[in-house]
Design an enzyme around this catalytic site. Structure first.
Site, PDB file in Angstrom:
ATOM      1  N   GLU A  17       5.807  19.299  12.472  1.00 38.70           N
ATOM      2  CA  GLU A  17       6.081  20.275  11.422  1.00 38.70           C
ATOM      3  C   GLU A  17       5.709  21.697  11.868  1.00 38.70           C
ATOM      4  O   GLU A  17       6.430  22.654  11.582  1.00 38.70           O
ATOM      5  CB  GLU A  17       5.331  19.911  10.141  1.00 38.70           C
ATOM      6  CG  GLU A  17       5.635  18.545   9.569  1.00 38.70           C
ATOM      7  CD  GLU A  17       7.105  18.282   9.352  1.00 38.70           C
ATOM      8  OE1 GLU A  17       7.893  19.253   9.236  1.00 38.70           O
ATOM      9  OE2 GLU A  17       7.488  17.100   9.319  1.00 38.70           O
TER      10      GLU A  17
ATOM     11  N   HIS B 279       8.380  23.165  13.889  1.00 37.57           N
ATOM     12  CA  HIS B 279       9.411  23.750  13.023  1.00 37.57           C
ATOM     13  C   HIS B 279       8.993  25.172  12.636  1.00 37.57           C
ATOM     14  O   HIS B 279       9.778  26.115  12.721  1.00 37.57           O
ATOM     15  CB  HIS B 279       9.590  22.917  11.748  1.00 37.57           C
ATOM     16  CG  HIS B 279      10.447  21.707  11.911  1.00 37.57           C
ATOM     17  ND1 HIS B 279      11.637  21.716  12.585  1.00 37.57           N
ATOM     18  CD2 HIS B 279      10.290  20.438  11.441  1.00 37.57           C
ATOM     19  CE1 HIS B 279      12.182  20.505  12.537  1.00 37.57           C
ATOM     20  NE2 HIS B 279      11.379  19.723  11.852  1.00 37.57           N
TER      21      HIS B 279
ATOM     22  N   HIS C   7      15.426  20.113  15.382  1.00 35.50           N
ATOM     23  CA  HIS C   7      15.377  18.759  15.918  1.00 35.50           C
ATOM     24  C   HIS C   7      16.202  18.628  17.195  1.00 35.50           C
ATOM     25  O   HIS C   7      17.258  19.228  17.338  1.00 35.50           O
ATOM     26  CB  HIS C   7      15.900  17.759  14.882  1.00 35.50           C
ATOM     27  CG  HIS C   7      15.000  17.599  13.713  1.00 35.50           C
ATOM     28  ND1 HIS C   7      15.427  17.747  12.420  1.00 35.50           N
ATOM     29  CD2 HIS C   7      13.680  17.325  13.650  1.00 35.50           C
ATOM     30  CE1 HIS C   7      14.410  17.560  11.599  1.00 35.50           C
ATOM     31  NE2 HIS C   7      13.345  17.311  12.323  1.00 35.50           N
TER      32      HIS C   7
END
Length: 248
Positions: A144, A147, A153
């Site tokens: 996370e 991100h 991804h």
């Protein structure tokens, strides 16, 4: 060489939903299998540009964070461990510090989530989010935070069809959009090869409705001994990507 991880085109986050097949229950990334953008990416209103822009990267490679008082003690402890590991594995290229009043709203809020794990993608000069339940592992929280640092991804990169086949016939109804492929005009590339062992790659069984693979590697593409969908640690290319993005 093809570029590796994809930079986001809107802001992204990873969220999770309950899963109902044995393959998902055994999958360490199953908490990311929600119904947001690509399953675990939260949209951020007003985020229209991709992370090709250096303005969408955390200044100086320093992620400024604020932990909500509602965050469980387990998630808090694991978050701090995840931050430390990213700093160690990138050899100080990426660092984290708590927000102060002088930061205004320019921080990522680490908040409680009833179930699942999710985060917005990138730096936007205003508050963004990492949302965690007590079930989120250290490795998933590292996913996370990547991100948050601007990484998409692995299986969404524009050249993914040269490495995997997406078996939509095995995907749960209503979750097909989680396998969208990003165009080269939306994402940045950094000369890194496709990485089946990336901490940012989903399991072969992500969003499966029948226990069959939804991400099918093409013959001869997976290096021997590589675990697809691992959340143990950042891969060599995960580290290389962040170092290329943040120029360190």
């Amino acid at each position: 060489m093809k570029a590796i991880v994809l930079m986001l085109v809107g802001i992204a986050v990873a969220a999770a939903a309950p899963v109902d097949n044995a393959a998902d229950r055994d999958d360490p990334s199953s908490l990311e299998y929600g119904n947001l953008i690509e399953g675990d990416i939260e949209p951020l209103e007003g985020a229209f540009s991709g992370l090709l822009s250096t303005s969408n990267r955390w200044p100086g490679g320093v992620v400024v964070y604020k932990i909500d008082s509602s965050l469980s003690s387990t998630a808090k402890s694991r978050s701090l461990t995840a931050m430390q590991r990213i700093t160690e594995e990138t050899k100080g290229c990426i660092r984290f510090r708590q927000a102060t009043s002088s930061d205004g709203s320019r921080f990522v809020r680490i908040r409680d989530r009833d179930s699942g794990c999710s985060a917005t993608v990138g730096y936007w000069g205003r508050e963004t989010r990492v949302s965690l339940s007590p079930r989120c592992s250290v490795g998933t929280i590292m996913h996370e935070f990547q991100h948050t640092l601007g990484v998409y991804h692995q299986q969404s990169r524009p050249d993914r069809d040269s490495y995997v086949k997406i078996a939509l016939e095995n995907v749960k109804s209503g979750h097909e959009h989680n396998f969208s492929k990003r165009s080269s005009s939306q994402v940045g590339t950094f000369g890194l090869r496709y990485d089946f062992g990336s901490q940012m790659h989903y399991s072969e069984y992500a969003f499966s409705k029948n226990g069959q693979k939804t991400i099918v590697p093409l013959p001869g593409k997976v290096p021997s001994g590589v675990k697809i969908g691992q959340r143990d640690r950042m891969s060599t290319n995960d580290v290389a990507l962040l170092k290329a993005m943040y120029k360190c």
